[in-house]
Write an enzyme that holds these catalytic residues in place. Structure first.
Site, PDB file in Angstrom:
ATOM      1  N   GLY A   1      27.643  23.265  83.975  1.00 51.05           N
ATOM      2  CA  GLY A   1      28.268  22.670  82.805  1.00 51.05           C
ATOM      3  C   GLY A   1      27.331  22.119  81.759  1.00 51.05           C
ATOM      4  O   GLY A   1      27.772  21.475  80.805  1.00 51.05           O
TER       5      GLY A   1
ATOM      6  N   TRP B   1      25.627  23.724  79.417  1.00 50.94           N
ATOM      7  CA  TRP B   1      25.921  24.316  78.105  1.00 50.94           C
ATOM      8  C   TRP B   1      27.264  23.817  77.575  1.00 50.94           C
ATOM      9  O   TRP B   1      27.443  23.680  76.368  1.00 50.94           O
ATOM     10  CB  TRP B   1      25.907  25.851  78.212  1.00 50.94           C
TER      11      TRP B   1
ATOM     12  N   ASP C   1      33.850  30.491  84.903  1.00 47.08           N
ATOM     13  CA  ASP C   1      32.925  30.758  85.997  1.00 47.08           C
ATOM     14  C   ASP C   1      33.710  31.019  87.269  1.00 47.08           C
ATOM     15  O   ASP C   1      34.833  30.517  87.430  1.00 47.08           O
ATOM     16  CB  ASP C   1      31.971  29.578  86.219  1.00 47.08           C
TER      17      ASP C   1
ATOM     18  N   ASP D   1      24.876  32.320  79.680  1.00 47.43           N
ATOM     19  CA  ASP D   1      23.605  32.068  80.357  1.00 47.43           C
ATOM     20  C   ASP D   1      23.653  32.645  81.771  1.00 47.43           C
ATOM     21  O   ASP D   1      22.941  32.194  82.665  1.00 47.43           O
ATOM     22  CB  ASP D   1      23.329  30.561  80.403  1.00 47.43           C
TER      23      ASP D   1
ATOM     24  N   LYS E   1      21.820  35.798  77.565  1.00 43.60           N
ATOM     25  CA  LYS E   1      20.544  35.894  78.276  1.00 43.60           C
ATOM     26  C   LYS E   1      20.413  37.239  78.970  1.00 43.60           C
ATOM     27  O   LYS E   1      21.389  37.775  79.503  1.00 43.60           O
ATOM     28  CB  LYS E   1      20.437  34.790  79.326  1.00 43.60           C
TER      29      LYS E   1
END
Length: 258
Positions: free
Chosen positions: A48, A50, A68, A111, A151
């Site tokens: 968490g 971000w 997620d 990410d 990413k």
């Protein structure tokens, strides 16, 4: 620093759930991504860090949605954050995210990283797969002009992936934020300005031919979008059927020549 780095210690001192929070801060500052009132979707959001940064930036008028497979502990200090537990490759998860967003999404960030095996070629290939999943999700969710951060580990096919992202955004930058570890092979692509067309394949409409291209095709402008129409001349007004739509331009056939 006794086995812990600067950003790890800083995250503990400032109340962030992970050192990765500073990566998003630096990436968002670099290209002016995430503004007050934005709707942001964070893919692979656990634990968490971000989400915390995004919530700070969108403010009370914005919305942040974290997705997620792992459970994300509630962020009690941020009422604007919603979490969805699920896999974005599944229709039901995408539907929940879309319903939670309640409309267009301004920013998609990811990410995500694979479970590391220690075999770099395998880990890099899995990283690229996750990045492509995030990219496909961004194309579904983002409104015109929306932004994307993702990413990926450096390696084969990353240039091809960047090229695909460049086809869908006005501008793409590759960078490594200062908060990335020195030994890390991760890079981030920042896509600015989601490109979308104001028309769809099969649409029939009347257009004015405002110019002629280098190949001799007439060019019409539809809300700033270029539409190439063969067998037309500058100054004509014609009815056309749209045959093909790209992010930046499309092709149409004039109907009176069928």
């Amino acid at each position: 620093m006794t086995g812990k780095d600067h950003y790890y210690n800083k995250s503990k001192q400032e109340g962030y759930r992970s050192r990765a929070a500073y990566k998003l801060k630096q990436l968002a500052d670099l290209e002016n991504v995430i503004h007050g009132g934005d709707t942001v979707v964070d893919l692979g959001a656990a634990p968490g860090g971000w989400l915390q940064v995004a919530a700070e930036r969108v403010g009370p008028q914005g919305t942040v949605i974290g997705v997620d497979l792992q459970r994300i502990k509630p962020l009690e200090d941020h009422d604007t954050v919603e979490t969805v537990r699920g896999d974005m490759t599944e229709d039901r998860t995408r539907e929940r995210v879309t319903d939670t967003a309640g409309g267009d999404v301004d920013v998609v960030v990811s990410d995500m990283a694979p479970n590391m095996t220690g075999e770099y070629h395998l880990d890099q290939a899995r990283s690229l797969h996750l990045a492509r999943q995030a990219f496909e999700t961004s194309l579904e969710l983002l409104e015109t002009g929306g932004d994307f951060i993702v990413k990926v580990f450096e390696g084969p096919d990353v240039d091809a992936f960047r090229s695909d992202v460049e086809d869908e955004f006005q501008y793409v930058r590759a960078t490594s934020p200062k908060a990335s570890r020195d030994a890390s092979s991760e890079i981030y692509l920042i896509g600015k300005g989601r490109l979308t067309a104001p028309i769809q394949t099969g649409d029939e409409l009347e257009v004015d031919i405002v110019d002629v291209g280098t190949e001799g095709d007439g060019i019409a402008s539809v809300d700033g979008y270029r539409l190439f129409v063969p067998d037309t001349e500058e100054g004509e007004t014609v009815t056309v059927r749209v045959d093909d739509v790209k992010p930046n331009f499309g092709f149409a056939k004039r109907l009176d020549r069928d």
